[in-house]
Write a protein that holds these residues in place. Sequence first.
Motif, PDB file in Angstrom:
ATOM      1  N   PRO A 251     -12.813 -51.086 -99.481  1.00 37.36           N
ATOM      2  CA  PRO A 251     -13.680 -51.832-100.400  1.00 37.36           C
ATOM      3  C   PRO A 251     -13.089 -53.172-100.820  1.00 37.36           C
ATOM      4  O   PRO A 251     -13.831 -54.135-101.055  1.00 37.36           O
TER       5      PRO A 251
ATOM      6  N   ASP B 273     -21.101 -52.359-101.945  1.00 33.97           N
ATOM      7  CA  ASP B 273     -20.725 -50.943-102.071  1.00 33.97           C
ATOM      8  C   ASP B 273     -21.171 -50.159-100.844  1.00 33.97           C
ATOM      9  O   ASP B 273     -20.423 -49.336-100.301  1.00 33.97           O
TER      10      ASP B 273
ATOM     11  N   SER C  74     -19.016 -50.966 -97.837  1.00 33.72           N
ATOM     12  CA  SER C  74     -17.707 -50.316 -97.967  1.00 33.72           C
ATOM     13  C   SER C  74     -17.794 -48.858 -97.553  1.00 33.72           C
ATOM     14  O   SER C  74     -16.933 -48.349 -96.816  1.00 33.72           O
ATOM     15  N   ASP C  75     -18.837 -48.172 -98.023  1.00 33.18           N
ATOM     16  CA  ASP C  75     -19.006 -46.757 -97.689  1.00 33.18           C
ATOM     17  C   ASP C  75     -19.215 -46.580 -96.185  1.00 33.18           C
ATOM     18  O   ASP C  75     -18.658 -45.657 -95.568  1.00 33.18           O
TER      19      ASP C  75
ATOM     20  N   ARG D  12     -15.221 -56.519-100.239  1.00 28.43           N
ATOM     21  CA  ARG D  12     -15.555 -57.366-101.383  1.00 28.43           C
ATOM     22  C   ARG D  12     -14.842 -58.711-101.329  1.00 28.43           C
ATOM     23  O   ARG D  12     -15.411 -59.736-101.698  1.00 28.43           O
TER      24      ARG D  12
END
Length: 215
Positions: free
Chosen positions: A100, A199, A202-203, A104
Amino acid sequence: MPPTSAHARAPKQGRSRESFERIIAATLDLLGERAYDQITLAEICRRAGVSTGSLYGRVDGKDELLRVVQVRFLAGLAGQFTREADRIAAEARGLEQVVPAVVRGLGALLKDNASLLRAFMLRGTSDPVIGAAGKKSALETFAKFIALLQTCRGEIRHPHPDRAIETGIQLIYATQARFLGLDSIGRLDEAGSWSQFLDDLSDMLLAFLLFRPGR
């Protein structure tokens, strides 16, 4: 002195150098406001407070000026990516933190520089010099974030971890670029949807790196 590249003729005196610095700054400001095709050299010179003669003393025209400005912009951007990669390396530990942070960190820098990146990416489709410089910059950026994920290589379950890391970074970059409209004229989405988007990315990247394909 910041780099200006081989696209510009060397200044003969300090005043010429200072004038050209203002031209570069004015061009970057205007590219952040409007598309390249909507900006004129006369407007750039007015904002920089210099004569058009000063500009033509250093470059032959608008296309050459843009190449000079891109060199300056990409040098600054490279520094930003290096600092962000160093920050992540110092603060994040393990795949669940690094993934993450990488998504980001990359996304934030693309978003912060979206207007200028869009200008150069769009121009790069018709200017091979601009396009080649942009591709080289992107590959150097990939390398920084690939190296961060490589530090967690032992946790990756994909049978081809190096390929998975490289593919994952390329897909994250391409998806973020499309979301931000870097390859088209468009507006950024709302901040809330952007955060949720990061998010989700990232997952997905974490799941891909931990995936064991049956084939």
